[in-house]
Design a protein around this motif. Structure first.
Motif, PDB file in Angstrom:
ATOM      1  N   SER A  74     -18.201  52.561 -25.562  1.00  0.00           N
ATOM      2  CA  SER A  74     -17.835  51.328 -26.254  1.00  0.00           C
ATOM      3  C   SER A  74     -16.574  50.693 -25.670  1.00  0.00           C
ATOM      4  N   GLY A  78     -10.746  35.304 -27.190  1.00  0.00           N
ATOM      5  CA  GLY A  78     -11.112  36.490 -27.972  1.00  0.00           C
ATOM      6  C   GLY A  78      -9.908  37.265 -28.481  1.00  0.00           C
ATOM      7  N   GLY A  79     -10.188  38.270 -29.308  1.00  0.00           N
ATOM      8  CA  GLY A  79      -9.145  39.015 -30.011  1.00  0.00           C
ATOM      9  C   GLY A  79      -8.077  39.598 -29.090  1.00  0.00           C
ATOM     10  N   TYR A 132     -21.569  41.978 -30.720  1.00  0.00           N
ATOM     11  CA  TYR A 132     -20.249  41.526 -31.147  1.00  0.00           C
ATOM     12  C   TYR A 132     -20.403  40.031 -31.446  1.00  0.00           C
ATOM     13  N   PRO A 184      -9.271  45.368 -25.617  1.00  0.00           N
ATOM     14  CA  PRO A 184      -8.810  45.659 -24.251  1.00  0.00           C
ATOM     15  C   PRO A 184      -9.930  46.226 -23.369  1.00  0.00           C
ATOM     16  N   ASP A 192      -6.529  32.030 -30.087  1.00  0.00           N
ATOM     17  CA  ASP A 192      -6.929  31.966 -31.501  1.00  0.00           C
ATOM     18  C   ASP A 192      -8.376  31.478 -31.653  1.00  0.00           C
ATOM     19  N   THR A 235     -16.032  36.383 -23.722  1.00  0.00           N
ATOM     20  CA  THR A 235     -15.203  36.830 -24.836  1.00  0.00           C
ATOM     21  C   THR A 235     -14.557  38.163 -24.499  1.00  0.00           C
ATOM     22  N   TYR A 248      -8.602  53.925 -44.507  1.00  0.00           N
ATOM     23  CA  TYR A 248      -7.804  54.007 -43.287  1.00  0.00           C
ATOM     24  C   TYR A 248      -6.493  54.683 -43.659  1.00  0.00           C
ATOM     25  N   TRP A 283     -20.570  51.738 -38.523  1.00  0.00           N
ATOM     26  CA  TRP A 283     -20.104  50.998 -37.354  1.00  0.00           C
ATOM     27  C   TRP A 283     -21.053  51.113 -36.178  1.00  0.00           C
ATOM     28  N   HIS A 338     -22.317  42.632 -42.262  1.00  0.00           N
ATOM     29  CA  HIS A 338     -20.963  43.182 -42.146  1.00  0.00           C
ATOM     30  C   HIS A 338     -20.017  41.990 -42.261  1.00  0.00           C
ATOM     31  N   GLU A 365     -10.419  40.539 -42.429  1.00  0.00           N
ATOM     32  CA  GLU A 365      -9.298  41.476 -42.437  1.00  0.00           C
ATOM     33  C   GLU A 365      -9.255  42.182 -43.782  1.00  0.00           C
ATOM     34  N   VAL A 385     -12.037  32.075 -20.880  1.00  0.00           N
ATOM     35  CA  VAL A 385     -12.019  33.319 -21.654  1.00  0.00           C
ATOM     36  C   VAL A 385     -11.221  33.107 -22.938  1.00  0.00           C
ATOM     37  N   TYR A 435     -20.834  33.201 -33.143  1.00  0.00           N
ATOM     38  CA  TYR A 435     -20.051  32.231 -33.923  1.00  0.00           C
ATOM     39  C   TYR A 435     -19.916  30.921 -33.140  1.00  0.00           C
ATOM     40  N   LEU A 436     -19.548  31.054 -31.853  1.00  0.00           N
ATOM     41  CA  LEU A 436     -19.321  29.836 -31.064  1.00  0.00           C
ATOM     42  C   LEU A 436     -20.632  29.095 -30.815  1.00  0.00           C
TER      43      LEU A 436
HETATM   44  C1  B12 Z   1     -14.241  43.873 -37.680  1.00  0.00           C
HETATM   45  C2  B12 Z   1     -13.313  44.410 -36.615  1.00  0.00           C
HETATM   46  C3  B12 Z   1     -13.594  45.673 -36.083  1.00  0.00           C
HETATM   47  C4  B12 Z   1     -14.819  46.489 -36.495  1.00  0.00           C
HETATM   48  C5  B12 Z   1     -16.100  46.022 -35.777  1.00  0.00           C
HETATM   49  C6  B12 Z   1     -15.955  45.914 -34.279  1.00  0.00           C
HETATM   50  C7  B12 Z   1     -17.195  45.376 -33.576  1.00  0.00           C
HETATM   51  N1  B12 Z   1     -17.505  45.925 -32.423  1.00  0.00           N
HETATM   52  O1  B12 Z   1     -17.861  44.491 -34.075  1.00  0.00           O
HETATM   53  C8  B12 Z   1     -14.355  47.928 -36.141  1.00  0.00           C
HETATM   54  C9  B12 Z   1     -13.649  48.505 -37.344  1.00  0.00           C
HETATM   55  C10 B12 Z   1     -15.443  48.900 -35.705  1.00  0.00           C
HETATM   56  C11 B12 Z   1     -13.330  47.615 -35.045  1.00  0.00           C
HETATM   57  C12 B12 Z   1     -12.992  48.498 -34.052  1.00  0.00           C
HETATM   58  C13 B12 Z   1     -12.038  48.219 -33.086  1.00  0.00           C
HETATM   59  N2  B12 Z   1     -11.148  47.199 -33.089  1.00  0.00           N
HETATM   60 CO1  B12 Z   1     -11.289  45.685 -34.281  1.00  0.00          CO
HETATM   61  N3  B12 Z   1     -11.330  44.116 -35.310  1.00  0.00           N
HETATM   62  C14 B12 Z   1     -12.166  43.664 -36.190  1.00  0.00           C
HETATM   63  C15 B12 Z   1     -11.674  42.310 -36.739  1.00  0.00           C
HETATM   64  C16 B12 Z   1     -11.044  42.519 -38.101  1.00  0.00           C
HETATM   65  C17 B12 Z   1     -12.748  41.219 -36.810  1.00  0.00           C
HETATM   66  C18 B12 Z   1     -13.586  41.088 -35.549  1.00  0.00           C
HETATM   67  C19 B12 Z   1     -14.606  39.983 -35.699  1.00  0.00           C
HETATM   68  O2  B12 Z   1     -15.792  40.234 -35.766  1.00  0.00           O
HETATM   69  N4  B12 Z   1     -14.130  38.706 -35.778  1.00  0.00           N
HETATM   70  C20 B12 Z   1     -14.969  37.549 -35.831  1.00  0.00           C
HETATM   71  C21 B12 Z   1     -15.092  36.982 -34.399  1.00  0.00           C
HETATM   72  C22 B12 Z   1     -16.034  35.828 -34.333  1.00  0.00           C
HETATM   73  O3  B12 Z   1     -13.777  36.580 -34.046  1.00  0.00           O
HETATM   74  P1  B12 Z   1     -13.252  36.675 -32.544  1.00  0.00           P
HETATM   75  O4  B12 Z   1     -13.926  37.746 -31.818  1.00  0.00           O
HETATM   76  O5  B12 Z   1     -11.788  36.696 -32.557  1.00  0.00           O
HETATM   77  O6  B12 Z   1     -13.754  35.294 -31.896  1.00  0.00           O
HETATM   78  C23 B12 Z   1     -13.134  34.052 -32.186  1.00  0.00           C
HETATM   79  C24 B12 Z   1     -11.960  33.698 -31.260  1.00  0.00           C
HETATM   80  O7  B12 Z   1     -11.280  34.817 -30.760  1.00  0.00           O
HETATM   81  C25 B12 Z   1     -12.553  32.854 -30.193  1.00  0.00           C
HETATM   82  N5  B12 Z   1     -13.183  33.456 -29.027  1.00  0.00           N
HETATM   83  C26 B12 Z   1     -13.713  34.664 -28.862  1.00  0.00           C
HETATM   84  N6  B12 Z   1     -14.260  34.774 -27.662  1.00  0.00           N
HETATM   85  C27 B12 Z   1     -14.129  33.612 -27.038  1.00  0.00           C
HETATM   86  C28 B12 Z   1     -14.543  33.170 -25.784  1.00  0.00           C
HETATM   87  C29 B12 Z   1     -14.274  31.867 -25.389  1.00  0.00           C
HETATM   88  C30 B12 Z   1     -14.739  31.405 -24.064  1.00  0.00           C
HETATM   89  C31 B12 Z   1     -13.570  31.000 -26.258  1.00  0.00           C
HETATM   90  C32 B12 Z   1     -13.280  29.606 -25.834  1.00  0.00           C
HETATM   91  C33 B12 Z   1     -13.154  31.444 -27.514  1.00  0.00           C
HETATM   92  C34 B12 Z   1     -13.438  32.738 -27.886  1.00  0.00           C
HETATM   93  O8  B12 Z   1     -13.576  32.151 -30.883  1.00  0.00           O
HETATM   94  C35 B12 Z   1     -14.166  32.988 -31.885  1.00  0.00           C
HETATM   95  C36 B12 Z   1     -14.471  32.131 -33.101  1.00  0.00           C
HETATM   96  O9  B12 Z   1     -13.294  31.536 -33.603  1.00  0.00           O
HETATM   97  C37 B12 Z   1     -10.627  41.904 -35.642  1.00  0.00           C
HETATM   98  C38 B12 Z   1      -9.489  41.024 -36.112  1.00  0.00           C
HETATM   99  C39 B12 Z   1      -9.977  39.605 -36.351  1.00  0.00           C
HETATM  100  N7  B12 Z   1      -9.725  39.100 -37.511  1.00  0.00           N
HETATM  101  O10 B12 Z   1     -10.631  38.996 -35.519  1.00  0.00           O
HETATM  102  C40 B12 Z   1     -10.170  43.258 -35.112  1.00  0.00           C
HETATM  103  C41 B12 Z   1      -9.739  43.368 -33.664  1.00  0.00           C
HETATM  104  C42 B12 Z   1     -10.678  42.540 -32.797  1.00  0.00           C
HETATM  105  N8  B12 Z   1      -9.913  44.782 -33.340  1.00  0.00           N
HETATM  106  C43 B12 Z   1      -9.038  45.250 -32.515  1.00  0.00           C
HETATM  107  C44 B12 Z   1      -9.062  46.567 -31.951  1.00  0.00           C
HETATM  108  C45 B12 Z   1      -7.874  46.971 -31.079  1.00  0.00           C
HETATM  109  C46 B12 Z   1     -10.144  47.441 -32.179  1.00  0.00           C
HETATM  110  C47 B12 Z   1     -10.352  48.836 -31.560  1.00  0.00           C
HETATM  111  C48 B12 Z   1     -10.105  48.904 -30.053  1.00  0.00           C
HETATM  112  C49 B12 Z   1      -9.485  49.818 -32.362  1.00  0.00           C
HETATM  113  C50 B12 Z   1      -9.435  51.206 -31.766  1.00  0.00           C
HETATM  114  N9  B12 Z   1      -8.270  51.528 -31.242  1.00  0.00           N
HETATM  115  O11 B12 Z   1     -10.415  51.889 -31.734  1.00  0.00           O
HETATM  116  C51 B12 Z   1     -11.834  49.143 -31.912  1.00  0.00           C
HETATM  117  C52 B12 Z   1     -12.822  48.774 -30.773  1.00  0.00           C
HETATM  118  C53 B12 Z   1     -14.303  48.771 -31.225  1.00  0.00           C
HETATM  119  C54 B12 Z   1     -15.340  48.449 -30.172  1.00  0.00           C
HETATM  120  N10 B12 Z   1     -15.192  48.871 -28.946  1.00  0.00           N
HETATM  121  O12 B12 Z   1     -16.324  47.856 -30.477  1.00  0.00           O
HETATM  122  C55 B12 Z   1      -7.955  44.225 -32.211  1.00  0.00           C
HETATM  123  C56 B12 Z   1      -8.024  43.685 -30.776  1.00  0.00           C
HETATM  124  C57 B12 Z   1      -6.665  43.223 -30.314  1.00  0.00           C
HETATM  125  C58 B12 Z   1      -6.261  43.849 -29.033  1.00  0.00           C
HETATM  126  N11 B12 Z   1      -5.188  44.569 -29.019  1.00  0.00           N
HETATM  127  O13 B12 Z   1      -6.926  43.694 -28.050  1.00  0.00           O
HETATM  128  C59 B12 Z   1      -8.205  43.143 -33.329  1.00  0.00           C
HETATM  129  C60 B12 Z   1      -7.904  41.701 -32.926  1.00  0.00           C
HETATM  130  C61 B12 Z   1      -7.345  43.552 -34.542  1.00  0.00           C
HETATM  131  C62 B12 Z   1      -5.910  43.850 -34.196  1.00  0.00           C
HETATM  132  N12 B12 Z   1      -5.005  42.919 -34.131  1.00  0.00           N
HETATM  133  O14 B12 Z   1      -5.572  44.992 -33.994  1.00  0.00           O
HETATM  134  N13 B12 Z   1     -12.828  46.361 -35.185  1.00  0.00           N
END
Ligand code: B12
Length: 636
Positions: A174, A254-255, A17, A228, A279, A224, A504, A353, A410, A414, A252, A22-23
Motif C-alpha cells: 500500500s 492531494g493530501g 482512493y 508520501p 488544498d 493525485t 486510535y 480498511w 466510508h 476527519e 499534481v 471526487y474531481l
Molecule cells: C480517510 C483517511 C484515511 C483512511 C483511508 C485511506 C484510503 N486509502 O482511502 C485510512 C485510515 C486507512 C488512512 C490511512 C493512511 N493515511 Co490517511 N487520511 C484520511 C483522510 C482523513 C481523508 C482522505 C480522503 O478520502 N479525503 C477525500 C479526498 C477526496 O480528499 P483528497 O485526497 O485530499 O483530494 C482532494 C484534494 O487534495 C485535491 N486533489 C487530490 N488529488 C489531486 C490531484 C490534482 C491534479 C488536483 C488538481 C487536485 C487534487 O482535490 C481533492 C478534492 O478536493 C485524510 C485527511 C483529509 N481530510 O483529506 C488523511 C490523510 C490523507 N492520511 C494521511 C496519512 C499520512 C495516512 C497514512 C500514510 C498513515 C500511516 N502512517 O499509515 C495511511 C496510508 C494509507 C494508504 N496507503 O492507503 C495524511 C497524508 C499527509 C501526508 N503526510 O502525506 C492525511 C492528509 C492526514 C494527515 N494530515 O495526516 N487515511
C-alpha cells in the motif's frame, strides 16, 4: 479537451482512493464540456506484478541476478525468495486464480484454499503456527470465505516480500518508495531515484503509463498524491508521460502536497510537472482548465515554475467551491470489479480498511472541533468547516449506489459531526435508503445511547475515534474535549447499539511519563474488558508543523528540531522532550497488550506483564495507579 486523472502506486487495493472520483464528479457537474477519464495505476501495477506474467518476469530477474543463490559460499537468499524460486511453478500456476478469488470473482476456490494443499506456503504462513492461540480463536470465528481470504493474503504477502527483497526494496502493497518523500527536506533522493536505473517494478509501471497515455491521449494529466507512498509513483508517471507526449500538461495535488509541500521552493519538482495545486482541488482544477484554454485566465492556489523560480498563483478574487456544491463523486471508468480484498490482519478495523468495496463520501468538510493540539488544524481540509444539507448527502448516496451497485459507504471525514450524522440518519430512514456505513468521529457526549441506536438503524456498522492517551491530564493538554469516563460511556453506547468501535491510541505525547503510559494501558484494558472497545491501535505521537504543538512547541514543554535548507517537504519534525521517557521501549508492550485484548485475551494479566524488558535504568515499569474498577464505575 481531455483530462486524465490518475492514482499513482501504491495505495490500498480494496477500493479506489477517492480523489480522482471526487474531481471527476465535480468536473462532470461544473465543466460538462471537458471529457474526464480516470485510472488507477496502484491497482494496475498490483495486477501486473501479481500475475503469471509478472511473476515470470520476477523469476527471470531473480535467476539472472542470483544464478548461484543457495550455492556454497553465497549468502542465502531471503526466505521468501528461496520459497518462491523453489516452488516457482506452483506460484505461477495459482497466482491468477488467487487474485480472481481476492477480487470476489470466484468464491468457490475458498474450499480448495482452506484445505491447505492448493497454495504454496512460504515464510508468512509461519504466523499461523506462531500465534496459535489467537489465530485458533479467530479461525474458529471465521467462515470458510474469510479463512480462505486470510490464507490467500498470506500468499500475496509472501510474494510482496519477493518483490521487495528481490527486486525493489521500495515496494510495499500500500505504499511505494514512501521514504523518499515523507518529510524529505530536499528533492535529492526523489531526483536520484527518478534518474537512476529503473527497477523491474519501475519498468512495469513505465509500460503501464505508456499504454495509458496512448489509450487516453489526454490534454491534461492530473496525478493525485494522497500519501508520501504515492509521490515517487506520481513523479515517475509524469516523467514517462512527458517523454511520450512532450506537449502534455501535468498537474499534481492531494493530501501529501497539501500537508508537506506548502513551503516548497524546489524547481526540479517542475521538470515533468507543470502545476502543483494546494488544498481542495475543485476550484484549482477548474481555474487550471480555464487557464489552459486562455493563458490570461488566473490560476488558483497553484504553484508554477517561472524563470527557474517556484511561485504560488493565488487569484484572491476566486474562492473555494462550497461543500454543498461539489457534486457527487463518480467512479466511472474505474474497474470496480477488479479491486482486491486483502485480510492481512485480524484486527477488525483493519479489515474494514483493506477488505470490501466502499463508496467514499464526506459528510462535512473539515472538522467542527478543530482544537486538538496534535492535529493539523491550520490546514484547510481540517480548519474550514462546512456542512451540506442531509438531503443533498442522501442524493449523493443514492447516485453512488445507482452507479456502483454497491451500498457500503466510508465517510472519510476527519470527525463526522453528531448533528450532521443525526440529520443524515433521519433522512436515510425517512427515504428508506439501505446502506452500511462507517467513519471517524470524536467520542464526545453528544453521541448518546439514543443517537447511537439511530445511527445503527440507519446502517452504521463501525466508528473509529481518538482516545489518544487515556489520561485526563493529557487529554486536557491535547484540548481533545473529552474525558476517559465520557469516552467509556459513548463507546459503550455504540457497542450496545451493535456498532463496532475502534480507538486510535497514542503514546509519546509531550511530557507523558512512563507512569502515565502504564496507567493509560490499564484504562484501555478496562475499556476492552467492559465491552466498550472492540479494536484499537497505538500510534507514536508525531510533532507536525501545522499543528498547535508544532507552531508553539514551548507551550507543551518540548523543543522542535529546525529544518535548515528545506526546499521540498516539511511536516514531521524531531523534538526533544526534557521529561525523557523511553517511549521506544514501551511501544512493543502496548501493541502486544492491545493485540491480545482485541482477541478477548489477557484481561486478567497485570498490565506490567506486557512489557518484557526491565525498565530504564534496570527498573521494571511501575504498577498502574488506577483503580481496577475505574471504567465500571464510570459506566455507572
Ligand atoms: C480517510 C483517511 C484515511 C483512511 C483511508 C485511506 C484510503 N486509502 O482511502 C485510512 C485510515 C486507512 C488512512 C490511512 C493512511 N493515511 Co490517511 N487520511 C484520511 C483522510 C482523513 C481523508 C482522505 C480522503 O478520502 N479525503 C477525500 C479526498 C477526496 O480528499 P483528497 O485526497 O485530499 O483530494 C482532494 C484534494 O487534495 C485535491 N486533489 C487530490 N488529488 C489531486 C490531484 C490534482 C491534479 C488536483 C488538481 C487536485 C487534487 O482535490 C481533492 C478534492 O478536493 C485524510 C485527511 C483529509 N481530510 O483529506 C488523511 C490523510 C490523507 N492520511 C494521511 C496519512 C499520512 C495516512 C497514512 C500514510 C498513515 C500511516 N502512517 O499509515 C495511511 C496510508 C494509507 C494508504 N496507503 O492507503 C495524511 C497524508 C499527509 C501526508 N503526510 O502525506 C492525511 C492528509 C492526514 C494527515 N494530515 O495526516 N487515511
Amino acid at each position: 479537451m481531455r483530462v486524465l486523472l490518475v492514482t499513482p502506486p501504491m495505495t490500498q487495493l480494496n477500493t479506489p482512493y477517492p480523489a480522482t472520483a471526487y474531481l471527476a464528479g465535480f468536473l462532470r457537474r461544473h465543466a460538462p464540456e471537458v471529457e474526464v477519464r480516470q485510472a488507477d495505476l496502484a491497482l494496475g501495477l498490483f495486477l501486473r506484478l501479481f500475475s503469471q506474467e509478472g511473476l515470470t518476469r520476477a523469476r527471470a530477474h531473480l535467476l539472472a541476478r542470483e544464478p548461484a543463490a543457495g550455492r556454497k559460499g553465497k549468502a542465502a537468499p531471503h526466505p521468501a525468495i528461496a520459497a518462491f524460486l523453489e516452488n516457482a511453478d506452483r506460484y505461477l500456476g495459482v497466482i491468477d486464480p488467487v487474485v480472481r478469488f481476492l477480487q470476489g470473482a470466484d468464491p468457490s476456490l475458498a474450499l480448495r484454499i482452506v484445505a491447505r494443499a492448493f497454495l504454496p506456503e512460504g515464510p508468512r504462513f509461519a504466523a499461523l503456527e506462531q500465534g496459535e492461540d489467537t489465530l485458533g480463536w479467530a479461525f474458529g470465528a471465521l467462515g470458510v470465505q474469510d479463512q480462505a481470504k486470510y490464507l490467500a493474503s498470506l500468499f500475496i504477502d509472501d510474494l510482496a516480500d519477493v518483490w521487495r527483497e528481490g527486486v525493489d526494496p521500495r515496494f510495499g502493497l500500500s505504499r511505494y518508495a514512501e521514504k523518499l518523500a515523507s518529510s524529505a527536506p530536499t528533492f535529492d533522493a526523489l531526483a536520484a531515484a527518478l534518474d537512476g536505473p529503473p527497477t523491474l517494478v519501475d519498468e512495469i509501471l513505465d509500460e503501464l503509463t505508456r499504454a495509458l497515455i496512448a489509450e487516453h491521449e489526454p490534454t491534461l494529466l492530473g496525478l493525485t498524491i494522497p500519501f508520501p507512498g504515492n509521490a515517487y509513483g506520481a513523479f515517475r508517471i509524469a516523467q514517462v508521460a512527458k517523454r511520450e507526449r512532450p506537449g502534455l500538461r501535468v498537474a499534481v495535488g492531494g493530501g501529501y502536497v497539501n500537508t508537506e509541500l506548502r513551503a516548497m521552493s524546489e524547481p526540479r519538482v517542475f521538470r515533468d510537472v507543470d502545476f502543483v495545486t494546494l488544498d481542495d482541488g475543485e476550484r484549482p482544477i477548474l481555474s487550471l482548465l480555464a487557464h489552459l484554454r486562455d493563458p490570461s485566465a488566473p490560476l488558483f492556489r497553484t504553484f508554477v515554475c517561472e524563470d527557474g523560480r517556484v511561485v504560488l498563483r493565488q487569484a484572491p478574487e476566486l474562492c473555494d467551491v462550497p461543500h454543498r456544491e461539489v457534486g457527487t463523486p463518480t467512479y466511472e471508468g474505474l474497474p470496480l470489479g477488479a479491486y482486491v480484498s486483502l485480510v492481512e490482519m485480524l484486527n477488525p478495523m483493519h479489515r474494514l480498511w483493506s477488505d470490501g468495496r466502499w463508496n467514499k463520501l464526506t459528510v462535512a468538510h473539515g472538522c467542527y472541533w478543530k482544537k486538538c493540539t496534535f492535529c493539523d488544524v491550520s490546514l484547510d481540509y481540517i480548519g474550514r468547516y462546512e456542512v451540506a444539507p442531509a438531503d443533498e448527502l442522501v442524493d449523493r448516496i443514492e447516485a453512488l449506489v445507482r452507479e456502483t451497485g454497491q451500498t457500503g459507504f466510508h465517510f472519510v471525514d476527519e470527525a463526522a459531526p453528531p448533528a450532521a450524522l443525526r440529520a443524515l440518519a433521519e433522512r436515510l430512514l425517512a427515504r428508506k435508503v439501505t446502506i452500511s456505513w462507517w467513519g471517524n468521529i470524536r467520542f464526545e457526549k453528544a453521541f448518546t445511547p439514543e443517537l447511537a441506536q439511530l445511527l445503527a438503524a440507519s446502517g452504521c456498522v463501525a466508528v473509529s475515534g481518538g482516545l489518544e492517551v487515556a489520561s485526563d491530564r493529557l487529554l486536557a493538554l491535547m484540548k481533545k474535549g473529552v474525558t476517559v469516563a465520557q469516552v467509556a460511556r459513548v463507546t459503550r453506547a455504540f457497542t450496545e447499539a451493535g456498532i463496532m468501535v475502534h480507538a486510535y491510541l497514542m503514546y509519546g505525547f509531550p511530557t507523558e511519563t512512563e507512569q502515565e503510559t502504564v496507567d493509560a494501558l490499564e484504562r484501555v484494558r478496562q475499556l476492552f474488558a467492559e465491552g466498550c472497545l472492540q479494536s484499537a491501535f497505538w500510534h507514536r505521537f508525531a510533532a507536525t508543523i501545522h499543528s498547535p504543538i508544532g507552531a508553539s512547541p514551548e507551550l507543551y514543554g518540548i523543543r522542535l528540531a529546525g529544518s535548515p535548507g528545506m526546499t521540498f517537504a516539511d511536516n514531521e519534525r524531531a523534538f526533544v522532550d526534557p521529561v525523557g521517557t523511553d517511549h521506544d521501549a514501551l511501544g512493543e508492550g502496548l501493541r502486544k497488550a492491545v493485540y491480545n485484548y482485541m482477541h478477548g485475551l489477557g484481561f486478567d494479566e497485570d498490565v506490567r506483564s506486557w512489557f518484557a524488558r526491565p525498565g530504564r535504568r534496570g527498573r521494571a515499569v511501575p504498577a498502574p495507579q488506577v483503580p481496577r474498577d475505574l471504567i465500571r464505575r464510570a459506566l455507572g
